[in-house]
Scaffold this active site. Structure first.
Site, PDB file in Angstrom:
ATOM      1  N   ASP A   1       0.845  -1.190   0.000  1.00 25.78           N
ATOM      2  CA  ASP A   1       0.000   0.000   0.000  1.00 25.78           C
ATOM      3  C   ASP A   1       0.880   1.238   0.000  1.00 25.78           C
ATOM      4  O   ASP A   1       2.055   1.189   0.387  1.00 25.78           O
ATOM      5  CB  ASP A   1      -0.947   0.011   1.196  1.00 25.78           C
ATOM      6  CG  ASP A   1      -0.226   0.263   2.520  1.00 25.78           C
ATOM      7  OD1 ASP A   1       0.683  -0.527   2.838  1.00 25.78           O
ATOM      8  OD2 ASP A   1      -0.563   1.231   3.220  1.00 25.78           O
TER       9      ASP A   1
ATOM     10  N   GLU B   1      -0.159  -0.465   5.803  1.00 24.91           N
ATOM     11  CA  GLU B   1       0.845   0.122   6.701  1.00 24.91           C
ATOM     12  C   GLU B   1       0.743   1.639   6.753  1.00 24.91           C
ATOM     13  O   GLU B   1       0.855   2.249   7.814  1.00 24.91           O
ATOM     14  CB  GLU B   1       2.257  -0.299   6.245  1.00 24.91           C
ATOM     15  CG  GLU B   1       3.369   0.029   7.248  1.00 24.91           C
ATOM     16  CD  GLU B   1       3.907   1.443   7.136  1.00 24.91           C
ATOM     17  OE1 GLU B   1       4.521   1.922   8.112  1.00 24.91           O
ATOM     18  OE2 GLU B   1       3.726   2.083   6.083  1.00 24.91           O
TER      19      GLU B   1
END
Length: 451
Positions: free
Chosen positions: A92, A156
């Protein structure tokens, strides 16, 4: 880089690495599904899963984590009785901010001036590619001498803790002798560095209400309590005169011992404008690695364009507080919330809400894995000795893994050196750094297996 089969293999794989990174960067995998389609993140997760399967990984799975995102897991068995190493990265990315401000499209990997530009190129899709390169180089030169687990996180950057909670619920899944977190970076390009500490963080939303509704500033201004003005007062109370963070009850005088950060170099890295001073006191390393730091991430208030002459009835802000090792993030959250409430003026109504939290981290740099990495980096970076640095950012998973596996050694390396401009416009990665760190990781796995 001195000639050796692993280095030669990695060098030969770099064109493929660029193609793969371009494919992965093309996914707009921001794990904020109010802004970006969930399908983009799911597509990136499938890409990583397919890449692991192609390398012979077993038990490859898309893990549905409690925050509604997916992490990718795979296991590659090594020789009988071999040690187990967990390799971590996240697929991500941060939002691109102002896409128009990018020199080239943020989700299109573009080569310019010897660097590869694109959102996630360094943080941390490049970390996924780094792990793949290291494993491929070892497979081509006698095989992988350890059991390998890979975990690629899907949220994250959002700090929503999905993988941490999943790992706590399935503690056997990520168990390993050593964990390599590929989400840090060298102190600067060409200087091999492991990150030995991370600051923790907390995010708090503060809402201030003063009126039932907005009022005409000419008719009521001067007596009616302005919620935006109250919020400004509160936010200003979080900094001392020199700009240092001042949260009531939170110590801010710790010192960093180790690699120092030259002030002029920091000004250059941070692109501080001429004549503008740095904030805080102590060395730069003290300020960014060993002390708390507050940042106002956003304020909800009327934009300048289209603003009306009104006294604002409500205002809110999102605040980030980075906390150094030795400070409990939960306690820091309580102190921050108490400070915001205590410094709200005029009896205004104030509400605070914690949005995210992660603990600080300190590694045991005396462990055998660190010597194995130092020896590997000496080969990958001839003439350079591995350095230990702090990092002001947070990787909450580190503390979760340290708690779950107290005997595991944890190393942090990666591609996010200062020129990478992670989280900013025109993020990029140095392909030379990707190549050298991939060699270093491959040699580390070999050294660690032999140790």
């Amino acid at each position: 880089m001195s000639s050796n089969p692993v280095a030669e293999t990695v060098a030969s794989l770099m064109p493929r690495a660029r193609e793969e990174l371009a494919e992965l960067v093309a996914f707009r995998s921001v794990a904020d599904f109010d802004q970006f389609p969930r399908s983009e993140s799911e597509g990136a997760a499938r890409w990583v899963a397919d890449a692991l399967r192609a390398e012979g990984f077993e038990d490859v799975a898309l893990l549905d984590t409690p925050d509604g995102t997916q992490s990718v897991y795979g296991h590659l068995p090594g020789p009988e009785g071999a040690k187990t190493v967990l390799l971590y990265a996240h697929y991500d990315v941060q939002p691109p901010l102002d896409e128009a401000g990018w020199t080239t499209p943020p989700f299109e990997l573009t080569e310019r001036d010897g660097r590869w530009y694109g959102r996630g190129a360094a943080d941390c899709k490049g970390g996924v590619i780094m792990h793949l390169l290291a494993l491929r180089a070892l497979k081509a030169d006698g095989g992988i001498p350890v059991n390998v687990k890979v975990i690629a996180e899907g949220s994250e950057e959002q700090g929503t803790g999905g993988l941490e909670r999943y790992a706590e619920q399935h503690p056997e899944l990520l168990a390993a002798d050593t964990i390599v977190i590929g989400d840090a970076g060298n102190f600067r390009v060409g200087l091999p560095t492991v990150t030995s500490t991370l600051r923790g963080m907390t995010m708090v939303r503060v809402q201030i209400d003063t009126l039932e509704g907005n009022l005409h500033s000419g008719q009521f201004g001067g007596a009616a309590p302005d919620a935006l003005a109250a919020l400004i007062r509160v936010l200003d109370s979080l900094r001392g005169e020199d700009g240092s963070t001042t949260v009531d009850g939170l110590a801010g005088d710790s010192a960093w011992e180790g690699l120092q950060y030259d002030e002029e170099q920091f000004r250059k890295d941070a692109k501080v404008r001429d004549g503008v001073g740095l904030i805080g006191s102590g060395t730069v390393a003290d300020r960014i690695w060993a002390r708390p730091a507050v940042t106002v991430l956003g304020i909800d208030c009327p934009p300048v364009v289209g603003a009306t002459p009104s006294v604002q009835a409500a205002a809110r802000a999102l605040i980030s507080l980075r906390v150094p090792p030795g400070v409990d993030a939960a306690e820091a959250t309580k102190l921050l919330q108490a400070h915001l409430e205590a410094h709200t003026p005029w009896g205004a109504r104030v509400r605070t809400e914690q949005i995210g939290q992660g603990q600080a981290f300190r590694a045991d740099t005396t462990s055998p894995a660190y010597q194995a990495m130092a020896d590997a980096m000496a080969v990958a970076y001839p003439g350079q000795e591995m350095q230990y640095a702090g990092q002001g950012g947070s990787i909450p998973l580190c503390n979760t893994l340290a708690a779950l596996y107290p005997s595991a050694e944890i190393l942090l390396i990666g591609l996010s050196e200062p020129e990478a401009q992670i989280h900013a416009v025109d993020e990029s990665v140095s392909p030379e750094e990707l190549e050298r760190l991939s060699v270093a990781e491959a040699l580390f796995l070999r050294n660690y297996a032999a140790g």
